[in-house]
Write an enzyme that holds these catalytic residues in place. Structure first.
Site, PDB file in Angstrom:
ATOM      1  CG  ASP A  79      10.153  14.803   3.150  1.00  0.00           C
ATOM      2  OD1 ASP A  79       9.722  15.814   2.569  1.00  0.00           O
ATOM      3  OD2 ASP A  79      10.371  14.756   4.366  1.00  0.00           O
ATOM      4  CB  ALA A  89       6.872   2.812   0.193  1.00  0.00           C
ATOM      5  CE  LYS A  90       6.915   9.831   0.935  1.00  0.00           C
ATOM      6  NZ  LYS A  90       7.229   9.616  -0.501  1.00  0.00           N
ATOM      7  NE  ARG A  91       3.692   0.464   2.229  1.00  0.00           N
ATOM      8  CZ  ARG A  91       3.561   0.801   0.942  1.00  0.00           C
ATOM      9  NH1 ARG A  91       3.326   2.065   0.620  1.00  0.00           N
ATOM     10  NH2 ARG A  91       3.671  -0.097  -0.028  1.00  0.00           N
ATOM     11  CG  ASP A  92       9.005   0.047   3.201  1.00  0.00           C
ATOM     12  OD1 ASP A  92       8.138  -0.721   3.654  1.00  0.00           O
ATOM     13  OD2 ASP A  92       9.171   0.256   1.985  1.00  0.00           O
TER      14      ASP A  92
END
Length: 307
Positions: A18, A240-243
């Site tokens: 995404d 990043a999406k991990r944030d």
């Protein structure tokens, strides 16, 4: 090459997952630059690598949800392999390619190329003899194909950064697995799709001289560039999406509306609009901030929520 295509800008995501808010912000800017200058807007899916099932459909849905439109059809790199092969054949016929048998580890361990950027290819396989190449093939090593560059630097002009001179090395044109490399594919695609305006994150500015140089070798026009500031996390790293809750789906799950998300992106650019159309009426590239936007997902929409 086509000569009847109207000038265009583009956005070209890789369908690896995404889009996060940094991706959406860059897409919004690419759309504003294109539509604000009367250009077509092309959406291209760079799907030669890292494809995740369903990601493309979700990406297109998110881009449409924030108010972007594009001139159909959507272009996929996986449908254009013959175009990349033809470009490689032209360069090879001109004596501008050579086989490279180096592994990634060997390249990392070798000294960097003279006058090149850190990690630049040091030219290990540049002057192999026919006997050398045959010996490596006999060992079963797959060969990548590299550009035989004749310059070490190339200058481009960027709308936001001005004149920029950056390093050029012997970039990979076709990987050892036979897949065309990004630096080649993007150059061929932009030229053949009439894209004369490339708006993307400024982390890609250092690679742009390589691509512009390659375009000149292929006899293609070099696009107008605008490298826009990135979105960073609270640690100062590229978002990043991990944030945290940093995708449109994440924000909706928290109860935020798409309009609120677009408004937050607008504020990060110094605008007060709540839709892409609102921003188009306000947009002026000269007003863009020059510094990255630091995004705190926990406080993203605090201005829009009731206490």
């Amino acid at each position: 090459m086509p000569t009847d295509l109207a000038p265009a800008g583009r956005y070209a995501p890789s369908p690896s997952g995404d889009l996060h808010l940094g991706n959406l912000r860059t897409a919004l800017l690419a759309w504003l630059f294109a539509r604000g200058s009367g250009r077509r807007f092309v959406l291209r899916v760079d799907d030669l690598d890292r494809v995740r099932a369903g990601a493309e459909a979700r990406q297109l849905a998110d881009l449409a949800a924030i108010g972007l439109d594009w001139d159909l059809p959507v272009v996929r790199q996986s449908d254009r392999l013959a175009h990349y092969a033809a470009a490689i054949d032209r360069l090879t016929a001109a004596g501008l390619t050579y086989e490279c048998f180096c592994t990634r580890r060997e390249i990392q361990q070798a000294a960097t190329a003279p006058h090149g950027p850190m990690g630049a290819y040091p030219g290990t396989c540049r002057n192999l003899t026919d006997t050398d190449r045959a010996r490596k093939r006999d060992k079963g090593r797959p060969a990548a194909l590299r550009l035989r560059a004749s310059v070490t630097e190339f200058e481009i002009t960027d709308q936001l950064h001005g004149r920029y001179r950056g390093p050029v090395d012997d970039v990979v044109l076709r990987r050892g697995d036979g897949i065309p490399a990004y630096n080649l594919a993007v150059v061929v695609d932009d030229a053949e799709q009439g894209i004369d305006q490339v708006v993307r994150g400024d982390d890609l500015l250092p690679s742009t001289p390589r691509q512009a140089y390659l375009a000149t070798l292929l006899g293609l026009a070099v696009p107008h560039y605008a490298h826009v500031p990135l979105v960073l996390n609270t640690s100062g790293q590229r978002l990043a999406k991990r944030d945290g809750a940093v995708t449109l789906a994440d924000r909706r799950a928290l109860g935020d509306t798409t309009e609120q998300v677009v408004a937050a992106l607008a504020r990060s650019l110094g605008y007060s609009g709540h839709t892409a159309a609102d921003l188009l009426s306000e947009f002026d590239p000269a007003d863009l901030p020059s510094e990255p936007w630091t995004l705190d997902p926990d406080g993203l929409l605090q201005h829009d929520r009731c206490p």
